[in-house]
Design an enzyme around this catalytic site. Structure first.
Site, PDB file in Angstrom:
ATOM      1  CG  ASP A 199      -1.995   1.030   1.161  1.00 53.59           C
ATOM      2  OD1 ASP A 199      -2.405   1.360   0.042  1.00 53.59           O
ATOM      3  OD2 ASP A 199      -2.432   1.510   2.226  1.00 53.59           O
ATOM      4  CG  HIS A 288      -7.723  -0.502  -5.223  1.00 51.00           C
ATOM      5  ND1 HIS A 288      -8.768   0.181  -4.637  1.00 51.00           N
ATOM      6  CD2 HIS A 288      -6.575   0.066  -4.736  1.00 51.00           C
ATOM      7  CE1 HIS A 288      -8.288   1.117  -3.832  1.00 51.00           C
ATOM      8  NE2 HIS A 288      -6.963   1.067  -3.876  1.00 51.00           N
TER       9      HIS A 288
END
Length: 373
Positions: A199, A288
């Site tokens: 991330d 995503h």
């Protein structure tokens, strides 16, 4: 112990189920579990985090976020400019004592919620609350919004607890909700989230990018930024039950190193136009990486510095934290994710708020002075 102090500590224990400020009542904070123990960080990543450039520490410094975070959201009994100004001065002085210049990675960052921003007068960034998004209607009202954000980060969990405990008394507020989190560094500001993927890959990194996408450029809030905090319970078991190649198609990146499925290295741009010989997009339509891409929202980049959390066996996920120059950057992105991101099927919001992170402060300019005098 004063009544106000006792109220703050009692509220922390009740609202968070003992997950925050529990040290003061004899219980340990649950720091959750990151995918691996905090690893060594480079000299660049562990640079001093003092407030020497007009911005609060804990936003872009240190470059690689610390291993532990403790976020506390409070309600304040007053919103008069004079009393708010006095409270923020006390809090800034407390931060100066608890995390003085040269203290390295220990940081404390302060933001004010929309109600407090409006009390400062005029039309200022941060005066508008977050709108509702998909699933937000199931969040208890006590976990939405708030007047004050106190975010303490550091490499040592016990020190983060102690500093949070000390600073709470300066606020004279009531804890609304709070959460502890942890992360394991993967370098370059990245960390593996509870789903096992990296991330913080696409974020503003240079001074020019931070100026364009993160810092408020002018007015009383110049040097500040808008912070969005959302606690997202993740269906970790359900996601990890998928084959790795299927997981990668949901994310749009490789599990091993975070590189986009369109090719290149971990920090390379996603090529949204790349197609297979059969004419299918290499980065899937509902991945995503595609849904969150700024080209679909017309917005800037968000500086994301999120943490894993775990509140018992059944509640674990991501404490999402992002910084952006305009609230609209996050709003447009999240609305796009609600429409097109397959990953949202594995995520349930359980807390949500937005704050104006105040400009940097020092001995000559108290915390909040440009807004509250």
């Amino acid at each position: 112990m004063s009544p106000d102090r006792r109220q703050v500590l009692t509220s922390a224990a009740v609202v968070t189920g003992g997950a925050l400020a529990a040290s003061v009542i004899g219980r340990a904070v649950d720091w959750g579990r990151s995918s691996a123990p905090p690893g060594p960080r480079s000299t660049e990543d562990t640079q001093d985090s003092t407030q020497d450039d007009g911005h609060q520490s804990g936003v872009h410094r240190p470059a690689d976020p610390q291993a532990y975070a403790l976020l506390t959201v409070l309600d304040l009994e007053t919103t008069t400019r004079a009393e708010l100004g006095a409270m923020l001065r006390r809090l800034g002085e407390g931060i100066g004592a608890a995390a003085p210049a040269g203290s390295g990675d220990l940081t404390a960052t302060v933001g004010v919620g929309p109600r407090v921003v409006r009390a400062a007068g005029g039309s200022l960034p941060g005066g508008t609350p977050l709108p509702g998004f998909a699933g937000d209607d199931r969040i208890p009202s006590s976990y939405v919004g708030g007047d004050l954000l106190l975010a303490v980060h550091g490499p040592d969990a016990a020190a983060v607890e102690r500093v949070t405990d000390r600073l709470l008394s300066a606020t004279r507020g009531r804890v609304r909700w709070a959460q502890a989190g942890s992360r394991s560094s993967a370098g370059h500001g990245r960390a593996r989230n509870p789903l096992g993927f990296l991330d913080g890959v696409v974020v503003p990194r240079t001074d020019a990018e931070l100026a364009d996408d993160v810092w408020i450029p002018e007015g009383p809030a110049a040097g500040g930024t808008i912070c969005v905090v959302r606690r997202l319970r993740l269906d970790v078991d359900g996601f990890r039950a998928l084959p790795v190649r299927r997981q990668e198609r949901v994310i749009g990146r490789r599990h091993s190193d975070g590189a986009p499925l369109s090719g290149g290295g971990p920090l390379d741009q996603v090529d949204l136009s790349a197609k297979t010989p059969d004419g299918e997009y290499v980065v899937p339509l509902h991945s995503h990486a595609r849904a969150a891409h700024p080209s679909f929202t017309g917005s800037g980049l968000m500086l994301r510095r999120s943490y894993a959390y775990q509140n018992g066996a059944e509640d674990r996920g991501l404490l999402f934290i992002s910084f952006q120059r305009e609230l609209a950057t996050f709003v447009r992105t999240q609305q796009r994710l609600d429409e097109a991101d397959e990953l949202m099927g594995f995520s349930s919001p359980t807390a949500s708020a937005a704050f104006l992170v105040l400009p940097g402060f020092d001995d000559t300019r108290p915390l909040g002075a440009t807004l509250f005098g």
